[in-house]
Structures are given as C-alpha cells and as structure tokens.
Write a protein that holds these residues in place. Structure first.
Motif, PDB file in Angstrom:
ATOM      1  N   TRP A  90       0.747  -1.749  -0.136  1.00  0.00           N
ATOM      2  CA  TRP A  90       0.133  -0.258  -0.076  1.00  0.00           C
ATOM      3  C   TRP A  90       1.258   1.148  -0.059  1.00  0.00           C
ATOM      4  N   PRO A  91       0.763   2.731  -0.894  1.00  0.00           N
ATOM      5  CA  PRO A  91       1.754   2.947  -0.794  1.00  0.00           C
ATOM      6  C   PRO A  91       1.456   4.441  -0.103  1.00  0.00           C
ATOM      7  N   SER A  92       2.918   4.632   0.230  1.00  0.00           N
ATOM      8  CA  SER A  92       2.150   6.258   1.219  1.00  0.00           C
ATOM      9  C   SER A  92       2.486   7.075   0.281  1.00  0.00           C
ATOM     10  N   ARG A  93       1.663   8.306   1.948  1.00  0.00           N
ATOM     11  CA  ARG A  93       1.456   9.877   0.967  1.00  0.00           C
ATOM     12  C   ARG A  93       1.945  10.240   1.553  1.00  0.00           C
ATOM     13  N   LYS A  94       2.169  12.030   1.372  1.00  0.00           N
ATOM     14  CA  LYS A  94       2.054  12.819   2.346  1.00  0.00           C
ATOM     15  C   LYS A  94       0.646  13.413   2.417  1.00  0.00           C
ATOM     16  N   ILE A  95       0.545  13.208   3.864  1.00  0.00           N
ATOM     17  CA  ILE A  95      -0.989  14.420   4.037  1.00  0.00           C
ATOM     18  C   ILE A  95      -1.090  15.286   3.999  1.00  0.00           C
ATOM     19  N   GLU A  96      -1.933  15.644   3.229  1.00  0.00           N
ATOM     20  CA  GLU A  96      -2.107  17.504   2.816  1.00  0.00           C
ATOM     21  C   GLU A  96      -3.855  17.829   4.265  1.00  0.00           C
ATOM     22  N   THR A  97      -3.315  18.339   5.167  1.00  0.00           N
ATOM     23  CA  THR A  97      -4.793  18.447   5.686  1.00  0.00           C
ATOM     24  C   THR A  97      -3.945  19.748   6.554  1.00  0.00           C
ATOM     25  N   GLU A  98      -5.649  20.302   6.769  1.00  0.00           N
ATOM     26  CA  GLU A  98      -5.870  22.155   6.907  1.00  0.00           C
ATOM     27  C   GLU A  98      -6.558  22.376   8.418  1.00  0.00           C
ATOM     28  N   VAL A  99      -6.707  21.639   9.458  1.00  0.00           N
ATOM     29  CA  VAL A  99      -7.439  21.482  10.483  1.00  0.00           C
ATOM     30  C   VAL A  99      -6.847  22.147  11.348  1.00  0.00           C
ATOM     31  N   VAL A 100      -7.451  22.787  11.897  1.00  0.00           N
ATOM     32  CA  VAL A 100      -7.929  24.311  12.517  1.00  0.00           C
ATOM     33  C   VAL A 100      -8.101  23.589  13.987  1.00  0.00           C
ATOM     34  N   PRO A 101      -7.782  23.205  15.041  1.00  0.00           N
ATOM     35  CA  PRO A 101      -8.599  22.857  16.234  1.00  0.00           C
ATOM     36  C   PRO A 101      -9.696  24.065  16.793  1.00  0.00           C
ATOM     37  N   TYR A 102     -10.537  23.074  16.447  1.00  0.00           N
ATOM     38  CA  TYR A 102     -12.141  24.501  16.731  1.00  0.00           C
ATOM     39  C   TYR A 102     -11.702  24.630  18.441  1.00  0.00           C
ATOM     40  N   SER A 103     -12.210  26.274  18.567  1.00  0.00           N
ATOM     41  CA  SER A 103     -12.574  26.871  20.353  1.00  0.00           C
ATOM     42  C   SER A 103     -13.775  27.121  20.283  1.00  0.00           C
ATOM     43  N   PHE A 104     -14.484  26.498  21.609  1.00  0.00           N
ATOM     44  CA  PHE A 104     -15.989  27.393  21.727  1.00  0.00           C
ATOM     45  C   PHE A 104     -15.637  29.098  21.822  1.00  0.00           C
ATOM     46  N   LYS A 105     -16.510  29.375  20.915  1.00  0.00           N
ATOM     47  CA  LYS A 105     -16.967  30.990  20.823  1.00  0.00           C
ATOM     48  C   LYS A 105     -17.963  30.767  22.385  1.00  0.00           C
ATOM     49  N   SER A 106     -17.261  32.276  23.095  1.00  0.00           N
ATOM     50  CA  SER A 106     -18.475  32.401  24.046  1.00  0.00           C
ATOM     51  C   SER A 106     -19.501  33.127  23.482  1.00  0.00           C
ATOM     52  N   SER A 107     -20.394  32.974  24.288  1.00  0.00           N
ATOM     53  CA  SER A 107     -21.639  33.602  23.977  1.00  0.00           C
ATOM     54  C   SER A 107     -22.857  34.073  25.004  1.00  0.00           C
ATOM     55  N   GLN A 108     -23.058  35.336  24.977  1.00  0.00           N
ATOM     56  CA  GLN A 108     -24.833  35.729  25.562  1.00  0.00           C
ATOM     57  C   GLN A 108     -25.738  34.590  25.780  1.00  0.00           C
ATOM     58  N   ASP A 109     -25.334  34.743  24.262  1.00  0.00           N
ATOM     59  CA  ASP A 109     -27.303  33.277  23.918  1.00  0.00           C
ATOM     60  C   ASP A 109     -27.346  32.484  24.965  1.00  0.00           C
ATOM     61  N   LYS A 110     -28.120  31.785  25.122  1.00  0.00           N
ATOM     62  CA  LYS A 110     -27.837  30.694  26.436  1.00  0.00           C
ATOM     63  C   LYS A 110     -29.726  29.430  26.039  1.00  0.00           C
ATOM     64  N   TYR A 111     -30.678  30.417  25.090  1.00  0.00           N
ATOM     65  CA  TYR A 111     -31.557  29.640  25.369  1.00  0.00           C
ATOM     66  C   TYR A 111     -32.337  29.795  23.502  1.00  0.00           C
ATOM     67  N   PHE A 112     -32.080  28.142  23.029  1.00  0.00           N
ATOM     68  CA  PHE A 112     -32.518  27.442  21.452  1.00  0.00           C
ATOM     69  C   PHE A 112     -33.507  27.294  22.061  1.00  0.00           C
ATOM     70  N   ILE A 113     -34.269  27.229  20.564  1.00  0.00           N
ATOM     71  CA  ILE A 113     -35.627  27.061  19.979  1.00  0.00           C
ATOM     72  C   ILE A 113     -35.738  26.408  18.770  1.00  0.00           C
ATOM     73  N   TYR A 114     -35.728  25.765  17.800  1.00  0.00           N
ATOM     74  CA  TYR A 114     -36.612  25.086  17.119  1.00  0.00           C
ATOM     75  C   TYR A 114     -37.800  24.668  17.365  1.00  0.00           C
ATOM     76  N   TYR A 115     -38.917  24.947  16.352  1.00  0.00           N
ATOM     77  CA  TYR A 115     -40.342  25.041  16.213  1.00  0.00           C
ATOM     78  C   TYR A 115     -40.440  24.049  15.219  1.00  0.00           C
ATOM     79  N   LYS A 116     -40.769  22.487  15.789  1.00  0.00           N
ATOM     80  CA  LYS A 116     -41.662  22.111  15.284  1.00  0.00           C
ATOM     81  C   LYS A 116     -42.599  21.443  14.853  1.00  0.00           C
ATOM     82  N   LYS A 117     -43.896  22.059  13.623  1.00  0.00           N
ATOM     83  CA  LYS A 117     -45.816  21.900  14.443  1.00  0.00           C
ATOM     84  C   LYS A 117     -46.120  20.497  14.040  1.00  0.00           C
TER      85      LYS A 117
END
Length: 436
Positions: free
Chosen positions: A219-246
C-alpha cells in the motif's frame, strides 16, 4: 484480561509492527475460535472536511463497499457473502473504521478481498449517484424524527461554522455539490498507510501474519495534506435556543457545555462525575426528574470526547405542557451538583459500576485491538488500560468535587428545545434564539 497483585490489569499479549510505508499493525492472537478480524482505523473524519464539501468523508467511506477495479457492487457483495464475512464501515467525527470478520478457513481470501476494497475502490459515477441519492433520502427522513433532529440542532448551536455543526453525512446542498473527482482526491489524500492503524485479531498463525504484512506493505504511502484548525468554543450571551416543529406531541430538550479533549488527565474523574449525575439509571437526573417528578421516561447525561475538544451533554423529552418544568429542574440539578458535590456513598456506587463495566470493553481480542488503536490515536499511553482499576480506586470525594467545580461552567451551557409552537408562552421570558 487478568488482575495482578497490584490491582493492575494484565492485557492479552499483542505484537506491534510498523511497516516501511508507515502503517502501524497490532497483532493479537486468540485461538479459542476459528475466526479472524481485521480493522483499519483511518485518521480522517468530519474534522478534516471543508464547509463546502460537508459529508465527503461519509460519502467516500460508504462507496468503499460499492465496487473495486475487479468487482462491481453486486459482485463484491457476492464475494463477501461467499466467504461468509461481515464488512463494517463507520465514518466518524475524528476517524473512520473499516472492518472485516470471518472464519480462518477463508482468511487468506478475506485478506485479499479486504485489501482490494481498501486499495482499489472504483468510485463509479453510477455508484456515486446511487449513494448520494440514498444520503439525500436519509436527510429528508431525519427531518421527521424529532430526537435525531434535536441532536443535530444542538450540535449546530455548539459548533457554529464548523463541520461538527452538521451531521456526518453533510447536508443537501453539500452532498449535491460533491463531485466524483472530489471523492477520489479525498480518498487518495487520507486513505494512506501512514495515516492509518491496522488491528488483526483472532486465530492468527505466523503464515497469516506474514500474509497480512506482505499484502499491506504494498500500500503506497503519501504525504498527508490537511488543514485542520482545532475548534475553540466561542463565548456568547445567548443561552436558550428553540426550533419549532409544528405538530410535535412532545418536546425534545438538549443541554450542552464545553469540555476538554479525550487525552486530558481529568478524563477519568469526569467520567465518575457524569455517572453520578446522569450516566447511570440511579443517577441524580433520573431519580429526580423521571422517578420522583414523573416528567419523562428517560433522561441521561454523557461525556463526548473528540480529538481536540469535548462536551458534556444532557438529553431528554417530555410532554409539551411540562417543557419549562423539565428545563428549570435540569438547571436546578446542575446548580445543586456544583454547590453540594457528591457523597461518599455515591462515589462508592459509581466506582463499583464503572469497575464492573470495564471488563466488557476488553472482553474480546477485537475490543482490545480497537482500544489500542483508539488510545494511540488520542496519544494516550496504554497504561490507561493497565492502571484503570488502580486509578478508579484511588479517586476521592474531593477529587470529583474539584472537577465538578472546575468544568461545570454553567455560564457556557446552551439549552436547546425542539417543540410545537404551543409552548411559546412557557418559554417566552427566556427569550430563546430561534434555530433554523
């Protein structure tokens, strides 16, 4: 798996081999049954995707069983059936697992077929179109499943503008946009030996080990090209969220707040804290909100770890009329947990439960093989397995209360509700943000 006199686990012997192409192989012998299993962990998942090609890893992995250069989809299915093998493909957030399992009687043919699937996928236009249609159909069905939809929406709230905010199979827009050439490029870049682990377990002989080594060294190897940037949680004042499903006859409720990655040293302490709070059937959440108040049939919490981050999650459902009561009680239980901490009796019960459950995670050589790949992927020493009992045993009430106070950051918690709009008056004063 055995315990030695120091309360340490003695694992079954295993052999670790690294091929010249970079593939790390774990061989674990168990001659009790005439079968073998090969599992490949490829270090690619949602975290490696771009926002305009969401779902490409799920699509690529799914297509592996839809034909090779030698067999079309039906012929491949016939080959697998004729060998009596099971092929399993599990694309995940951080990595993807491809496994095959069968009797030693056909093991050499099985190894050849497994390598054919991994090394020479055809990605035919007709199969790409077929799998894309299946995924699009599944996406439509999920919209009618309130529980699954709630799980997707809370991720949307927690992982805004990141691939984790979408399900692993992407969305309608991205799936339609992905081309065959994108899939081939994704496969060629990530499905490489130097980006994978292979675990081979079961009734192994020297001949079989040599066969595996000879096949996979090609199985041939290859240089892995990746651009993953570690996710950081963003602080926000929003606390409650709603999705209305009739028309929803009940409300789905999800609560989540950020945690650390899997390789954090406080992982085990937090597992104990979760077990007491909402992980077990006699947990605080279940005892109070289900058993005493009768507001739901099921409520639980869990710790979700990924390569670069983690979350503490609570999930439940209730009648529309009791939505606010459940929401308020969850908040109250979280606050009490931080304020009062745990008791010695709760700690003893959690230790007993986690200690009793642990052997199941290592009871077969296949599960041990997976654990070795999983721990290596997360850069965790295999001593985690050897010292599990010892480390659980030495945890104190103070240890657990410290992690609760440190990591239960309620100012970062997000509360999500999926419900019929008849609950509007109940949650009006919470001023929830509507999720689309």
């Amino acid at each position: 798996m055995k315990l030695n006199g120091l309360n340490q686990i003695k694992l079954k012997p295993y052999k670790e081999v690294v091929l010249e192409n970079g593939l790390k192989i774990f061989f674990i012998k168990d001659m009790t049954l005439p079968r073998i299993n090969l599992s490949l962990l490829v270090k690619v998942g949602q975290r490696d995707e771009k926002m305009d090609t969401l779902g490409i890893n799920y699509l690529t992995a799914s297509l592996l069983e839809e034909g090779t250069s030698q067999y079309n989809s039906n012929q491949l299915a016939d080959q697998l059936a004729s060998l009596g093998t099971d092929l399993s493909i599990l694309p995940g957030p951080d990595y993807s697992i491809i496994s095959i399992d069968g009797l030693t009687l056909s093991s050499e043919k099985m190894i050849d077929l497994f390598s054919e699937i991994l090394f020479k996928p055809s990605f035919k236009d007709s199969e790409v179109k077929k799998i894309k249609e299946q995924i699009l159909s599944s996406i439509k069905k999920v919209k009618d499943n309130p529980s699954q939809l709630a799980d997707i929406k809370i991720d949307q709230v927690m992982f805004k503008d990141h691939p984790f905010s979408y399900p692993s199979y992407g969305d309608e827009k991205s799936i339609k946009k992905i081309r065959r050439v994108d899939i081939i490029k994704h496969y060629l870049n990530y499905y490489r030996p130097n980006n994978s682990y292979l675990a081979v377990s079961g009734a192994l002989t020297e001949t079989l080990e040599s066969k595996v080594t000879d096949v996979f060294k090609e199985w041939p190897s290859r240089k892995i090209e990746t651009e993953v940037v570690p996710y950081s949680f963003k602080s926000s004042q929003d606390k409650y969220f709603i999705y209305y499903k009739k028309g929803s006859v009940q409300s789905e409720i999800r609560v989540s707040f950020p945690l650390f990655p899997r390789n954090h040293p406080d992982h085990l302490k937090l597992r104990v804290a979760n077990e007491i709070f909402g992980g077990g059937f006699v947990s605080r959440l279940n005892s109070k909100i289900r058993d005493q108040m009768g507001l739901t049939y099921s409520i639980s919490s869990s710790v979700e770890h990924r390569k670069d981050l983690g979350t503490f999650d609570i999930g439940t459902f209730t009648k529309n009329t009791s939505t606010r009561a459940v929401l308020d009680q969850i908040q109250k239980e979280l606050q009490l947990y931080i304020l009062q901490g745990i008791s010695a009796k709760e700690l003893a019960a959690a230790k007993n439960l986690l200690t009793a459950q642990f052997p199941r995670s290592l009871e077969t050589v296949d599960s041990l093989a997976f654990n070795l790949m999983y721990l290596d992927f997360h850069n965790i020493s295999f001593n985690y397995l050897n010292d599990y009992y010892k480390n659980i045993e030495k945890l104190t009430v103070e240890d657990i209360n410290d992690v609760i106070k440190t990591y239960f950051q309620l100012d970062q918690a997000k509360y999500f509700i999926l419900a019929d709009d008849s609950i509007k008056d109940q949650i009006k004063e919470l001023n929830p943000q509507e999720v689309k």
